[in-house]
Motif scaffolding. Structure first.
Motif, PDB file in Angstrom:
ATOM      1  N   ALA A 142      10.305  32.280  -7.131  1.00 50.71           N
ATOM      2  CA  ALA A 142       8.853  32.323  -6.971  1.00 50.71           C
ATOM      3  C   ALA A 142       8.463  32.840  -5.590  1.00 50.71           C
ATOM      4  CB  ALA A 142       8.268  30.926  -7.193  1.00 50.71           C
ATOM      5  N   ILE A 143       9.210  32.421  -4.576  1.00 51.94           N
ATOM      6  CA  ILE A 143       8.885  32.840  -3.206  1.00 51.94           C
ATOM      7  C   ILE A 143       9.179  34.324  -3.013  1.00 51.94           C
ATOM      8  CG2 ILE A 143       9.493  32.516  -0.775  1.00 51.94           C
ATOM      9  CD1 ILE A 143      10.100  29.522  -1.655  1.00 51.94           C
ATOM     10  N   ALA A 144      10.310  34.780  -3.536  1.00 54.36           N
ATOM     11  CA  ALA A 144      10.650  36.200  -3.427  1.00 54.36           C
ATOM     12  C   ALA A 144       9.599  37.061  -4.115  1.00 54.36           C
ATOM     13  CB  ALA A 144      12.028  36.456  -4.025  1.00 54.36           C
ATOM     14  N   ALA A 145       9.159  36.628  -5.286  1.00 47.03           N
ATOM     15  CA  ALA A 145       8.137  37.385  -6.008  1.00 47.03           C
ATOM     16  C   ALA A 145       6.835  37.420  -5.218  1.00 47.03           C
ATOM     17  CB  ALA A 145       7.906  36.762  -7.384  1.00 47.03           C
ATOM     18  N   ARG A 146       6.466  36.291  -4.632  1.00 46.43           N
ATOM     19  CA  ARG A 146       5.213  36.213  -3.864  1.00 46.43           C
ATOM     20  C   ARG A 146       5.294  37.080  -2.606  1.00 46.43           C
ATOM     21  NH1 ARG A 146       1.200  32.038  -4.716  1.00 46.43           N
ATOM     22  NH2 ARG A 146      -0.559  32.609  -3.423  1.00 46.43           N
ATOM     23  N   ALA A 147       6.478  37.156  -2.014  1.00 47.99           N
ATOM     24  CA  ALA A 147       6.663  37.927  -0.783  1.00 47.99           C
ATOM     25  C   ALA A 147       6.936  39.407  -1.061  1.00 47.99           C
ATOM     26  CB  ALA A 147       7.813  37.341   0.030  1.00 47.99           C
ATOM     27  N   GLY A 148       7.176  39.763  -2.326  1.00 53.09           N
ATOM     28  CA  GLY A 148       7.488  41.153  -2.648  1.00 53.09           C
ATOM     29  C   GLY A 148       8.872  41.551  -2.176  1.00 53.09           C
ATOM     30  N   THR A 149       9.835  40.626  -2.315  1.00 51.69           N
ATOM     31  CA  THR A 149      11.207  40.918  -1.904  1.00 51.69           C
ATOM     32  C   THR A 149      12.148  40.361  -2.971  1.00 51.69           C
ATOM     33  OG1 THR A 149      12.758  40.790  -0.049  1.00 51.69           O
ATOM     34  CG2 THR A 149      11.426  38.827  -0.475  1.00 51.69           C
ATOM     35  N   SER A 150      13.409  40.150  -2.625  1.00 49.86           N
ATOM     36  CA  SER A 150      14.391  39.692  -3.615  1.00 49.86           C
ATOM     37  C   SER A 150      15.045  38.393  -3.158  1.00 49.86           C
ATOM     38  CB  SER A 150      15.470  40.755  -3.815  1.00 49.86           C
ATOM     39  OG  SER A 150      16.210  40.936  -2.622  1.00 49.86           O
ATOM     40  N   ARG A 151      15.626  37.674  -4.108  1.00 57.17           N
ATOM     41  CA  ARG A 151      16.298  36.418  -3.770  1.00 57.17           C
ATOM     42  C   ARG A 151      17.457  36.621  -2.790  1.00 57.17           C
ATOM     43  NH1 ARG A 151      17.545  33.539  -9.333  1.00 57.17           N
ATOM     44  NH2 ARG A 151      17.864  35.705  -9.932  1.00 57.17           N
ATOM     45  N   PRO A 152      18.290  37.685  -2.924  1.00 61.53           N
ATOM     46  CA  PRO A 152      19.367  37.877  -1.942  1.00 61.53           C
ATOM     47  C   PRO A 152      18.863  37.974  -0.507  1.00 61.53           C
ATOM     48  CG  PRO A 152      19.780  39.214  -3.873  1.00 61.53           C
ATOM     49  CD  PRO A 152      18.404  38.644  -4.049  1.00 61.53           C
ATOM     50  N   VAL A 153      17.673  38.545  -0.333  1.00 65.57           N
ATOM     51  CA  VAL A 153      17.099  38.630   1.018  1.00 65.57           C
ATOM     52  C   VAL A 153      16.853  37.230   1.564  1.00 65.57           C
ATOM     53  CG1 VAL A 153      15.055  39.334   2.334  1.00 65.57           C
ATOM     54  CG2 VAL A 153      16.079  40.908   0.675  1.00 65.57           C
ATOM     55  N   LEU A 154      16.366  36.324   0.716  1.00 61.67           N
ATOM     56  CA  LEU A 154      16.126  34.949   1.144  1.00 61.67           C
ATOM     57  C   LEU A 154      17.446  34.236   1.430  1.00 61.67           C
ATOM     58  CD1 LEU A 154      13.334  35.712  -0.080  1.00 61.67           C
ATOM     59  CD2 LEU A 154      13.162  33.347  -0.869  1.00 61.67           C
ATOM     60  N   TYR A 155      18.434  34.443   0.565  1.00 64.67           N
ATOM     61  CA  TYR A 155      19.724  33.758   0.740  1.00 64.67           C
ATOM     62  C   TYR A 155      20.460  34.223   1.999  1.00 64.67           C
ATOM     63  CZ  TYR A 155      19.712  31.181  -3.658  1.00 64.67           C
ATOM     64  OH  TYR A 155      19.422  30.293  -4.666  1.00 64.67           O
ATOM     65  N   ARG A 156      20.151  35.416   2.475  1.00 66.91           N
ATOM     66  CA  ARG A 156      20.772  35.865   3.731  1.00 66.91           C
ATOM     67  C   ARG A 156      20.229  35.090   4.929  1.00 66.91           C
ATOM     68  NH1 ARG A 156      20.789  41.166   1.291  1.00 66.91           N
ATOM     69  NH2 ARG A 156      18.794  41.738   2.246  1.00 66.91           N
ATOM     70  N   ARG A 157      19.081  34.461   4.763  1.00 64.51           N
ATOM     71  CA  ARG A 157      18.439  33.745   5.871  1.00 64.51           C
ATOM     72  C   ARG A 157      18.511  32.227   5.731  1.00 64.51           C
ATOM     73  NH1 ARG A 157      16.279  38.623   5.285  1.00 64.51           N
ATOM     74  NH2 ARG A 157      15.386  39.690   7.091  1.00 64.51           N
ATOM     75  N   TRP A 158      18.433  31.741   4.490  1.00 68.20           N
ATOM     76  CA  TRP A 158      18.410  30.293   4.256  1.00 68.20           C
ATOM     77  C   TRP A 158      19.384  29.961   3.128  1.00 68.20           C
ATOM     78  CZ3 TRP A 158      13.805  33.226   4.386  1.00 68.20           C
ATOM     79  CH2 TRP A 158      13.079  33.104   5.584  1.00 68.20           C
ATOM     80  N   SER A 159      20.098  28.860   3.286  1.00 70.65           N
ATOM     81  CA  SER A 159      21.122  28.500   2.308  1.00 70.65           C
ATOM     82  C   SER A 159      20.527  27.979   1.006  1.00 70.65           C
ATOM     83  CB  SER A 159      22.059  27.442   2.895  1.00 70.65           C
ATOM     84  OG  SER A 159      21.331  26.256   3.205  1.00 70.65           O
ATOM     85  N   GLY A 160      19.327  27.451   1.053  1.00 71.26           N
ATOM     86  CA  GLY A 160      18.693  26.902  -0.141  1.00 71.26           C
ATOM     87  C   GLY A 160      17.254  26.551   0.154  1.00 71.26           C
ATOM     88  N   ARG A 161      16.587  26.022  -0.863  1.00 76.37           N
ATOM     89  CA  ARG A 161      15.152  25.793  -0.696  1.00 76.37           C
ATOM     90  C   ARG A 161      14.835  24.665   0.274  1.00 76.37           C
ATOM     91  NH1 ARG A 161      12.210  22.930  -5.778  1.00 76.37           N
ATOM     92  NH2 ARG A 161      13.537  21.096  -6.037  1.00 76.37           N
ATOM     93  N   GLN A 162      15.765  23.737   0.468  1.00 72.53           N
ATOM     94  CA  GLN A 162      15.513  22.671   1.433  1.00 72.53           C
ATOM     95  C   GLN A 162      15.428  23.227   2.854  1.00 72.53           C
ATOM     96  OE1 GLN A 162      18.753  20.047   0.653  1.00 72.53           O
ATOM     97  NE2 GLN A 162      18.021  19.460  -1.375  1.00 72.53           N
ATOM     98  N   GLU A 163      16.356  24.107   3.185  1.00 74.86           N
ATOM     99  CA  GLU A 163      16.342  24.725   4.514  1.00 74.86           C
ATOM    100  C   GLU A 163      15.111  25.616   4.672  1.00 74.86           C
ATOM    101  OE1 GLU A 163      19.118  27.769   7.150  1.00 74.86           O
ATOM    102  OE2 GLU A 163      20.022  26.655   5.496  1.00 74.86           O
ATOM    103  N   LEU A 164      14.756  26.332   3.608  1.00 74.23           N
ATOM    104  CA  LEU A 164      13.582  27.192   3.654  1.00 74.23           C
ATOM    105  C   LEU A 164      12.304  26.366   3.792  1.00 74.23           C
ATOM    106  CD1 LEU A 164      12.104  29.853   3.485  1.00 74.23           C
ATOM    107  CD2 LEU A 164      12.419  29.835   0.994  1.00 74.23           C
ATOM    108  N   LEU A 165      12.260  25.202   3.165  1.00 74.27           N
ATOM    109  CA  LEU A 165      11.082  24.346   3.291  1.00 74.27           C
ATOM    110  C   LEU A 165      10.866  23.937   4.746  1.00 74.27           C
ATOM    111  CD1 LEU A 165       8.857  22.566   1.870  1.00 74.27           C
ATOM    112  CD2 LEU A 165      10.506  20.719   2.084  1.00 74.27           C
ATOM    113  N   VAL A 166      11.927  23.519   5.412  1.00 73.22           N
ATOM    114  CA  VAL A 166      11.802  23.112   6.816  1.00 73.22           C
ATOM    115  C   VAL A 166      11.315  24.290   7.662  1.00 73.22           C
ATOM    116  CG1 VAL A 166      13.060  22.327   8.854  1.00 73.22           C
ATOM    117  CG2 VAL A 166      13.525  21.282   6.624  1.00 73.22           C
ATOM    118  N   ALA A 167      11.868  25.471   7.435  1.00 71.67           N
ATOM    119  CA  ALA A 167      11.448  26.660   8.184  1.00 71.67           C
ATOM    120  C   ALA A 167       9.982  26.979   7.911  1.00 71.67           C
ATOM    121  CB  ALA A 167      12.335  27.845   7.813  1.00 71.67           C
TER     122      ALA A 167
END
Length: 198
Positions: free
Chosen positions: A40-65
C-alpha cells in the motif's frame, strides 16, 4: 515510460525517502496499522516494494521512521514569554495544535504494532525523539529558575513534565483536541502550585 517509472527515476536518495515516509503517514492515517503494508505504501508513493525493503527491513521499522519524520516535521518551539506560566500555557497550546491528532492516532491505531513488537507507547515515543534531548518543560523550568521565579531545587522529572502527561491523557481520553480551559486548569490549578511548593 509510465508516469510511475518517471517519478521513480527522478526521485533518489533523501527526496525519495521523504516521499515514501510522507506516503506511509497518509496510509497510516487513512487505513490504520492494519493497512500499513509495503504494498500500500509503495503504491501511494509511486514506487516499488523492493525500494522500500532496501531501506527498511519491515513495516515495524518503517513505522518508527514514519513517526519520527512526522514528529520532527512538526516541531513545537519552546516559548519564551518571560514567565513560567506563560511559557507552559503557550507550549501546551502548541502541543494541542500540532500533536493532538498524532497522539490520538497512535493511541487508537497502534495496538497491533505494540502486540507485534512487545513494546509500549513509552518505548515508541523514545524511539521517535532525539536521544538525550531535554523536554520542552525541562527547559521552561530551567529558565524560570534562572529568572528567579521558582526555587533552584531538585525536582523529579515526573513533576516537571506533568503538564504534558496530563495533556496527553486528556487527548487519549477525549480522542480530540484539549480545550483551552482544560489547559489552563492543568497549569494553574495543578502544576504551578506543585512547583511552587519547592
Amino acid at each position: 515510460m509510465s508516469s510511475r517509472e518517471g517519478c521513480t527515476t527522478r526521485r533518489r536518495g533523501a527526496a525519495l525517502e521523504t516521499a515514501i515516509l510522507e506516503a506511509a503517514w497518509k496510509v497510516l492515517r487513512d487505513q490504520g496499522y492494519a493497512g500499513f503494508t509495503f504494498e500500500a505504501i509503495a503504491a501511494r508513493a509511486g514506487t516499488s516494494r523492493p525500494v522500500l525493503y532496501r531501506r527498511w527491513s519491515g513495516r515495524q521499522e518503517l513505522l518508527v521512521a514514519t513517526l519520527r519524520q512526522l514528529w520532527q516535521s512538526k516541531p513545537i518551539e519552546i516559548p519564551d514569554t518571560g514567565s513560567l506560566r506563560g511559557d507552559a500555557l503557550a507550549f501546551l497550546m502548541q502541543a494541542d495544535e500540532r500533536r493532538a491528532r498524532i497522539i490520538t492516532l497512535m493511541s487508537v491505531e497502534l495496538h497491533e504494532y505494540f502486540r507485534e513488537t512487545g513494546s509500549s507507547f513509552r518505548e515508541l515515543r523514545a524511539a521517535i525523539r532525539e536521544p538525550g534531548q531535554a523536554t520542552a518543560l525541562e527547559v521552561i523550568v530551567e529558565r524560570a529558575v534562572a529568572r528567579g521565579e521558582i526555587a533552584d531545587v531538585a525536582r523529579p522529572a515526573r513533576v516537571v513534565n506533568l503538564p504534558f502527561e496530563l495533556f496527553r491523557q486528556e487527548v487519549i481520553m477525549t480522542m480530540g483536541a484539549v480545550p483551552p480551559e482544560a489547559i489552563h486548569e492543568i497549569v494553574d490549578e495543578i502544576w504551578l502550585p506543585l512547583l511552587l511548593q519547592g
